[in-house]
Design an enzyme around this catalytic site. Structure first.
Site, PDB file in Angstrom:
ATOM      1  N   GLU A 196      12.692   2.783  14.243  1.00 28.94           N
ATOM      2  CA  GLU A 196      11.113   3.669  13.652  1.00 28.94           C
ATOM      3  C   GLU A 196      10.607   4.350  14.252  1.00 28.94           C
ATOM      4  OE1 GLU A 196      10.144   2.673   9.236  1.00 28.94           O
ATOM      5  OE2 GLU A 196      10.332   0.682   9.746  1.00 28.94           O
ATOM      6  N   TYR A 238       0.968  -1.048   0.052  1.00 29.75           N
ATOM      7  CA  TYR A 238      -0.095  -0.149   0.046  1.00 29.75           C
ATOM      8  C   TYR A 238       0.687   1.320   0.285  1.00 29.75           C
ATOM      9  CZ  TYR A 238       1.234   0.989   4.813  1.00 29.75           C
ATOM     10  OH  TYR A 238       1.024   1.520   6.332  1.00 29.75           O
ATOM     11  N   LEU A 243      11.121   1.365   7.522  1.00 24.56           N
ATOM     12  CA  LEU A 243      10.615   1.908   5.520  1.00 24.56           C
ATOM     13  C   LEU A 243      10.983   3.451   5.244  1.00 24.56           C
ATOM     14  CD1 LEU A 243       7.960   1.284   3.782  1.00 24.56           C
ATOM     15  CD2 LEU A 243       6.734   3.489   4.940  1.00 24.56           C
ATOM     16  N   LYS A 258       6.977  -2.069   1.992  1.00 19.67           N
ATOM     17  CA  LYS A 258       5.059  -1.556   2.178  1.00 19.67           C
ATOM     18  C   LYS A 258       4.297  -2.104   2.752  1.00 19.67           C
ATOM     19  CE  LYS A 258       3.437   3.502   3.311  1.00 19.67           C
ATOM     20  NZ  LYS A 258       3.689   3.711   4.370  1.00 19.67           N
TER      21      LYS A 258
HETATM   22  N1  PDD Z   1       2.863   5.035   7.479  1.00 15.95           N
HETATM   23  N2  PDD Z   1       7.544   3.814   8.977  1.00 15.95           N
HETATM   24  C1  PDD Z   1       6.135   3.507   9.000  1.00 15.95           C
HETATM   25  C2  PDD Z   1       6.548   1.563   9.292  1.00 15.95           C
HETATM   26  C3  PDD Z   1       5.368   4.092   7.801  1.00 15.95           C
HETATM   27  O1  PDD Z   1       3.968   3.518   8.255  1.00 15.95           O
HETATM   28  C4  PDD Z   1       5.146   5.279   7.417  1.00 15.95           C
HETATM   29  C5  PDD Z   1       4.096   5.929   7.338  1.00 15.95           C
HETATM   30  C6  PDD Z   1       7.050   5.311   7.623  1.00 15.95           C
HETATM   31  C7  PDD Z   1       6.932   7.161   6.943  1.00 15.95           C
HETATM   32  O2  PDD Z   1       6.892   6.811   5.691  1.00 15.95           O
HETATM   33  P1  PDD Z   1       5.972   8.665   4.728  1.00 15.95           P
HETATM   34  O3  PDD Z   1       6.911   9.756   5.440  1.00 15.95           O
HETATM   35  O4  PDD Z   1       5.965   8.078   3.354  1.00 15.95           O
HETATM   36  O5  PDD Z   1       4.281   8.253   4.795  1.00 15.95           O
HETATM   37  C8  PDD Z   1       7.734   4.910   8.299  1.00 15.95           C
HETATM   38  C9  PDD Z   1       1.599   5.350   6.631  1.00 15.95           C
HETATM   39  C10 PDD Z   1       1.361   7.222   6.495  1.00 15.95           C
HETATM   40  C11 PDD Z   1       0.524   4.979   7.097  1.00 15.95           C
HETATM   41  O6  PDD Z   1       0.746   4.058   7.399  1.00 15.95           O
HETATM   42  O7  PDD Z   1      -0.852   5.479   7.470  1.00 15.95           O
END
Ligand code: PDD
Length: 284
Positions: free
Chosen positions: A176, A30, A200, A144
């Site tokens: 993270e 996703y 991620l 992801k």
């Molecule tokens: N999640 N690390 C993890 C485990 C995440 O699920 C996310 C984002 C990030 C940040 O990535 P980005 O800057 O590309 O949004 C880091 C999204 C927002 C979610 O699962 O809703």
């Protein structure tokens, strides 16, 4: 309105078969893409990461980038808010339950839009609380994946403690957050863990580092130990939905003086200015 397998429809009308491998196995990937003033932010980067995630689970991309752009553009138009949060999911499709990849199935493609809920002024001005926990996820966190049970359980630990995020430690090093990337300011230097299979590769993470490089904010990519996290001058979390937020308590103790730090304030301003500039350019 949502998009499902070639059609736009109200979300109430959208159904998928119970044998969808996303439902049975969490066999899908996703993206979450913020939309500001009807402009999907960093769409190219999100589509590139989607491709990497699809490659990571050996699933062929059902669409060219141009087709994704068209569907996304249409969906943004069909929904009312100027600022939206897009959720895009691709699963390995519908097949009789068996672990092995099905021979011939069409992937399920789903895109939905929700109103974008930006961080509140209170969160930006006072920061949020975080706790730490052992990172017990799999070793392919760069994918992801929709299989988010560990992230869900880890996030709930934070909620149960009255906090906003759980920061994860693997072998004594910060990886993270449960749904965010993490930054630390230590001795005046902005630090972030280098990309690896254990986190991620965040789109917001990349942008923060780009802005740091372009604006002479001293920064370094290296491992951050649990002790360094506990003694940090500043801690931030970043994501597409939360942008950049300061963490002002960690495990119930104030981070430094318990106030958002000056490096955060600078980066937050740079980030907002960058966003405004992108909007201006796009809308002429
Ligand atoms: N999640 N690390 C993890 C485990 C995440 O699920 C996310 C984002 C990030 C940040 O990535 P980005 O800057 O590309 O949004 C880091 C999204 C927002 C979610 O699962 O809703």
């Amino acid at each position: 309105m949502i998009y499902l397998n070639g059609e736009f429809m109200p979300i109430e009308k959208a159904v998928i078969p119970v044998l969808d491998r996303g439902f049975i196995f969490g066999d899908g990937v996703y993206e979450v893409i913020p939309v500001y003033s009807r402009l999907p932010f960093r769409l190219g980067e999100h589509l590139e990461r989607l491709q990497a995630s699809l490659d990571g689970i050996r699933l062929e991309n059902p669409h060219e980038d141009s087709a994704w752009q068209e569907k996304i553009g249409r969906l943004v138009e069909l929904n009312e808010p100027e600022d939206q949060s897009l959720y895009l999911q691709v699963t390995r499709g519908v097949a009789r339950r068996a672990h092995a990849f099905p021979a011939r199935t069409t992937p399920t493609v789903f895109i939905m839009s929700s109103p974008l809920l930006p961080p509140t002024p209170n969160q930006i001005n006072n920061g949020v609380g975080a706790i730490t926990a052992a990172d017990n996820r799999w070793a392919r966190c760069n994918v992801k994946s929709t299989s988010l049970l560990p992230n869900v359980l880890l996030r709930q630990l934070a909620i149960d403690a009255g906090c906003a995020e759980t920061l994860l430690l693997r072998d004594g090093q910060l990886t993270e957050g449960s749904a965010s990337n993490a930054f630390v300011v230590s001795n005046g230097i902005l630090l972030a863990p280098p990309k690896s299979n254990l986190m991620l590769p965040g789109i917001t993470y990349d942008l923060v580092l780009e802005l740091a490089a372009a604006n002479n904010v001293a920064h370094e990519l290296r491992n951050i130990s649990e002790a360094e996290l506990a003694g940090a001058d500043e801690i931030w979390i970043t994501s597409s939905s939360r942008e950049i937020l300061p963490v002002t308590t960690l495990n119930g103790r104030p981070v430094n003086d318990g106030r958002p730090g000056h490096v955060f304030k600078r980066m937050h301003a740079l980030y907002q200015e960058y966003k405004a500039q992108v909007m201006r350019t796009a809308h002429g």
